[in-house]
Design a protein around this motif. Structure first.
Motif, short mmCIF file in Angstrom:
data_model
loop_
_atom_site.label_atom_id
_atom_site.label_comp_id
_atom_site.label_asym_id
_atom_site.label_seq_id
_atom_site.Cartn_x
_atom_site.Cartn_y
_atom_site.Cartn_z
N PHE A 245 -1.88 11.64 -1.91
CA PHE A 245 -1.97 10.23 -1.58
C PHE A 245 -3.27 9.64 -2.07
CE2 PHE A 245 -3.43 12.37 2.22
CZ PHE A 245 -4.49 11.61 2.66
N ALA B 117 8.34 9.26 -0.74
CA ALA B 117 7.22 8.48 -1.26
C ALA B 117 7.07 7.22 -0.42
CB ALA B 117 7.46 8.12 -2.73
N TRP B 118 5.83 6.78 -0.22
CA TRP B 118 5.55 5.62 0.62
C TRP B 118 4.39 4.82 0.04
CZ3 TRP B 118 3.94 10.51 1.58
CH2 TRP B 118 2.58 10.71 1.76
N ARG B 119 4.25 3.59 0.56
CA ARG B 119 3.10 2.75 0.22
C ARG B 119 2.87 1.78 1.38
NH1 ARG B 119 6.59 -0.15 -4.20
NH2 ARG B 119 7.84 -1.49 -2.86
N SER B 120 1.64 1.31 1.47
CA SER B 120 1.34 0.33 2.50
C SER B 120 1.91 -1.02 2.09
CB SER B 120 -0.17 0.24 2.74
OG SER B 120 -0.83 -0.14 1.56
N TRP C 253 -5.92 6.03 -1.70
CA TRP C 253 -6.30 4.86 -0.94
C TRP C 253 -7.67 4.39 -1.40
CZ3 TRP C 253 -7.26 9.64 0.63
CH2 TRP C 253 -8.49 9.92 1.17
N THR D 117 3.59 0.94 6.64
CA THR D 117 4.00 1.57 5.38
C THR D 117 5.50 1.44 5.24
OG1 THR D 117 4.24 3.75 6.41
CG2 THR D 117 2.12 3.26 5.35
N SER E 13 -4.65 -0.76 0.42
CA SER E 13 -4.23 0.05 -0.72
C SER E 13 -4.05 1.50 -0.27
CB SER E 13 -5.28 -0.04 -1.83
OG SER E 13 -4.87 0.73 -2.93
N HIS E 14 -2.80 1.88 -0.07
CA HIS E 14 -2.48 3.23 0.39
C HIS E 14 -1.09 3.58 -0.13
CE1 HIS E 14 -2.40 6.58 3.36
NE2 HIS E 14 -1.10 6.34 3.34
N ALA E 15 -0.97 4.74 -0.76
CA ALA E 15 0.33 5.19 -1.26
C ALA E 15 0.32 6.70 -1.34
CB ALA E 15 0.61 4.59 -2.63
#
Length: 158
Positions: free
Chosen positions: A101, A72-75, A103, A60, A80-82
């Motif tokens: 979150f 805030a984060w995302r893969s 996914w 991430t 698909s993950h945020a």
């Protein structure tokens, strides 16, 4: 797409709650299913999880970080993950922590867990563990007070 949201009040100052959340490698102490988180750079983490017998590894990136307010984060590896976690000071010694979150469940087990609302229950349990972990300690295990925006990270590890 599966979405989970949870909010909890923690009896610590906003800085303490925020600082602890920046210590990603401590997540296995209060997040079930998280085997390890390795911080690769100021903005990149490698995760190993085992949830419902399904093992996963993914990376991430922190896409936004504002001290005492928001992370805030995302893969970044095709999964698909945020998500985002926000911190709101309620009083000098109390903070509201909200996490959201999303996914895409991939395996049958993940899809079944999502359908049975097990993901929401797990996040609710993990947020309670975060609260207990932090309130029992009374202080954070470390801090990263830098900011992250479109222009990249600034700041230092404490």
């Amino acid at each position: 797409m599966q979405t989970v949201e949870e909010t909890i009040d923690v009896a610590v100052p906003v800085r303490t709650a925020y600082d602890q959340w920046t210590q990603f490698e401590s997540f296995p102490n209060f997040m079930s299913g998280v085997e390890s988180v390795t911080q690769l750079t100021d903005t990149t983490n490698h995760w190993k999880t085992k949830i419902g017998g399904v093992e996963r590894e993914f990376d991430t990136e922190i896409v936004e970080q504002q001290p005492d307010q928001r992370i805030a984060w995302r893969s970044i590896d095709g999964k698909s993950h945020a998500g985002v976690v926000t911190f709101s000071q309620l009083s000098a010694d109390s903070t509201q922590v909200s996490v959201r979150f999303e996914w895409n469940p991939e395996t049958f087990t993940e899809k079944a867990g999502a359908a049975l609302n097990l993901d929401n229950k797990q996040v609710k349990s993990d947020m309670k563990k975060f609260k207990e972990f932090l309130e029992t300690r009374g202080t954070q295990t470390g801090a990263w007070r830098g900011e992250v925006s479109d222009s990249g990270p600034t700041g230092t590890q404490l």
